[in-house]
Motif scaffolding. Structure first.
Motif, short mmCIF file in Angstrom:
data_model
loop_
_atom_site.label_atom_id
_atom_site.label_comp_id
_atom_site.label_asym_id
_atom_site.label_seq_id
_atom_site.Cartn_x
_atom_site.Cartn_y
_atom_site.Cartn_z
N ARG A 247 0.79 -1.19 -0.13
CA ARG A 247 0.08 -0.10 0.04
C ARG A 247 0.77 1.23 -0.02
O ARG A 247 0.62 1.98 -1.05
CB ARG A 247 -0.95 -0.02 1.20
CG ARG A 247 -2.02 1.32 0.89
CD ARG A 247 -2.59 1.63 2.31
NE ARG A 247 -1.50 2.05 3.30
CZ ARG A 247 -0.92 3.34 3.35
NH1 ARG A 247 -1.43 3.96 2.54
NH2 ARG A 247 -0.21 3.36 4.25
N PRO A 248 1.88 1.64 0.84
CA PRO A 248 2.48 2.67 0.79
C PRO A 248 3.46 2.65 -0.56
O PRO A 248 3.68 3.84 -0.95
CB PRO A 248 3.55 2.61 2.21
CG PRO A 248 3.50 1.10 2.61
CD PRO A 248 2.23 0.77 2.05
N ARG B 40 13.45 7.15 0.51
CA ARG B 40 12.01 7.54 0.59
C ARG B 40 11.45 6.30 1.03
O ARG B 40 10.30 6.13 1.79
CB ARG B 40 11.55 8.20 -0.66
CG ARG B 40 10.21 8.37 -0.68
CD ARG B 40 9.80 9.77 0.23
NE ARG B 40 8.32 9.91 0.10
CZ ARG B 40 7.48 9.97 1.25
NH1 ARG B 40 8.08 10.02 2.28
NH2 ARG B 40 6.23 10.25 1.29
N VAL B 41 11.74 5.08 0.38
CA VAL B 41 11.14 3.51 0.80
C VAL B 41 11.40 3.58 2.28
O VAL B 41 10.31 3.04 2.88
CB VAL B 41 11.68 2.58 0.10
CG1 VAL B 41 11.38 1.30 0.40
CG2 VAL B 41 11.46 2.73 -1.53
N LEU C 226 8.36 3.12 4.89
CA LEU C 226 8.21 1.74 5.61
C LEU C 226 8.41 2.03 7.21
O LEU C 226 7.56 1.41 8.07
CB LEU C 226 9.14 0.66 5.51
CG LEU C 226 8.89 0.26 4.10
CD1 LEU C 226 9.83 -0.84 3.61
CD2 LEU C 226 7.47 -0.62 3.79
N ALA C 227 9.20 3.02 7.53
CA ALA C 227 9.50 3.24 9.07
C ALA C 227 8.19 3.90 9.76
O ALA C 227 7.72 3.82 10.79
CB ALA C 227 10.60 4.29 9.12
N ILE C 228 7.05 4.55 8.84
CA ILE C 228 6.27 5.23 9.50
C ILE C 228 4.71 4.36 9.30
O ILE C 228 3.60 4.78 9.88
CB ILE C 228 6.06 6.65 9.16
CG1 ILE C 228 5.93 6.49 7.56
CG2 ILE C 228 6.88 7.46 9.39
CD1 ILE C 228 5.13 7.70 6.91
N VAL D 224 4.31 -2.13 11.36
CA VAL D 224 5.18 -2.63 10.53
C VAL D 224 6.55 -2.42 10.97
O VAL D 224 6.84 -1.34 11.16
CB VAL D 224 5.16 -1.93 8.83
CG1 VAL D 224 6.61 -2.21 8.11
CG2 VAL D 224 4.04 -2.47 8.22
N ARG D 225 7.47 -3.35 10.92
CA ARG D 225 8.91 -3.05 11.88
C ARG D 225 9.78 -3.14 10.38
O ARG D 225 9.97 -4.20 9.64
CB ARG D 225 9.11 -4.30 12.74
CG ARG D 225 10.73 -3.95 13.36
CD ARG D 225 11.12 -4.75 14.20
NE ARG D 225 12.63 -4.41 14.53
CZ ARG D 225 13.59 -5.22 15.07
NH1 ARG D 225 13.05 -6.31 15.85
NH2 ARG D 225 14.81 -5.21 14.89
#
Ligand SMILES: NC(=O)c1ccc[n+]([C@@H]2O[C@H](COP(=O)([O-])OP(=O)(O)OC[C@H]3O[C@@H](n4cnc5c(N)ncnc54)[C@H](OP(=O)(O)O)[C@@H]3O)[C@@H](O)[C@H]2O)c1
Length: 343
Positions: free
Chosen positions: A141-142, A261-262, A266-268, A272-273
């Motif tokens: 999704r992101p 940016r990836v 994913l970090a936010i 998700v870790r």
């Protein structure tokens, strides 16, 4: 809000047991928990919070009233009983494949497409996606929101528990037999003995050579992400892991991958870790997952031969993230949106 009357159909199975465990440790308000299974399990006693619940055979009950009915007893049971429970007012949250592609049934991953449950569906049924789809779309999704994705290619490494309790038993028994030097048993639940083996087939193989699991990944991802033309292809493989599905996912963008940016995206991403250091054994593996309630992503890297190519390694607990926890989050979302429990 008032406490809810909950039925679990398939309560004695791998997903049902996880659901009971998650409900038990949650704040979820439960006035009655009704546990249903096949006749084989009728009369079994299972503890829930401070009570002992007696498992009832589904085909012997007369009333199907509930606020929520969680189904995890296979597609045939859902197809036969899902509408009966929905007609009596229950919101049916179905783990099987029976209704997923039905246009009147939302296919829901609460972190991905929560708006699909803005109101009670006319069918009264919400479908929980396939386990390998859930962990994939949580990460896709992101990516598809931020980037112009040309195609997605993946291989899954799916655990024995994806085949239910019988799948786990077959793997463990086959492993014991192999270690004792006995000949491989006949495979009953998988196409070949799974112990010390890998099997490039999950579900029936259709005429074009694509398995049911591979087809589900395409159709379900498209429906959940609202991208009917998403190019996605996979090989789904069963591996001798007890629990926890892994996926090696390759995204090809129409532009060079902005790796930082990836990482930021994913970090936010909730639940998700991201394992940032791909070079020092900092990546998830299914047997050693520390948190079964989140999606783990490692080995995030750009293809050295193609700056538009991005690799990801995604691991999650298929019984929790891929089934029971997603179903419970659907129920919580339904409560928040006053789809149930408002009386
Ligand atoms: N395992 C996963 O990772 C996963 C993930 C996502 C979705 N799902 C889906 O969830 C469903 C359940 O999977 P599972 O892994 O929990 O399977 P499982 O371990 O084999 O459990 C099946 C459950 O269904 C019950 N059942 C079977 N036939 C029944 C019948 N005729 N009437 C009433 N109950 C019946 C069984 O009761 P008895 O104990 O009495 O036989 C048991 O409680 C399947 O549709 C599966 O595709 C599974």
């Amino acid at each position: 809000m008032r406490a809810l009357d909950i039925s679990i159909i398939g309560a004695t199975g791998a997903v049902g047991a996880e659901l009971i465990k998650l409900l038990e440790s949650s704040e979820f308000p439960v006035s009655r928990l009704r546990l249903l299974a096949s006749r084989t399990s009728g009369g079994r006693r299972l503890r829930f919070r401070d009570e002992i619940c007696i498992v009832e055979p589904l085909d012997e009950i007369n009333d199907t009233q509930a606020d929520i009915a969680f189904f995890s007893a296979g597609g045939a049971v859902s197809a036969k009983y899902g509408h009966l429970f929905a007609a009596q007012g229950a919101l049916v949250i179905d783990n099987s494949n029976a209704f997923r592609m039905n246009p009147n049934v939302p296919l829901l991953v609460p972190q991905v497409n929560p708006n699909a449950l803005a109101a009670r569906p006319r069918s009264g049924i919400v479908a929980n996606p396939n386990c390998s789809t859930i962990q994939l779309v949580r990460v896709l999704r992101p990516m598809v929101t931020a980037f112009d994705v040309h195609q997605v290619i993946l291989t899954t490494y799916q655990a024995a528990s994806g085949g239910g309790l019988k799948g786990i038993d077959e793997l463990l028994e086959g492993s014991r037999a192999a270690l004792a030097g006995r000949a491989p048993q006949c495979a009953k639940h998988f196409p070949f003995p799974l112990a010390f083996n890998v099997i490039p087939q999950v579900g029936e193989i259709a005429s074009e050579g694509v398995t049911l699991e591979e087809r589900k990944l395409v159709q379900e991802s498209r429906k959940i992400l609202g991208l009917p033309h998403l190019r996605l292809t996979s090989t789904c493989v069963r591996v001798p892991v007890v629990n926890g599905h892994s996926e090696a996912v390759y995204l090809e963008l129409h532009e060079p991958v902005p790796l930082e940016r990836v990482h930021e995206l994913l970090a936010i991403e909730p639940d998700v870790r991201l394992y940032l250091d791909g070079t020092h054994e900092e990546y998830p593996t299914p047997r050693l997952l520390k948190d079964p309630t989140i999606v783990h992503v490692g080995r995030v890297r750009v293809n050295p031969q193609n700056p538009c190519g991005l690799w990801l390694w995604i691991v999650a607990d298929n019984l929790q993230v891929g089934a029971a926890l997603n179903a419970l989050l659907i129920a919580k979302l339904a409560i928040c949106n006053n789809v149930i429990g408002g009386k």
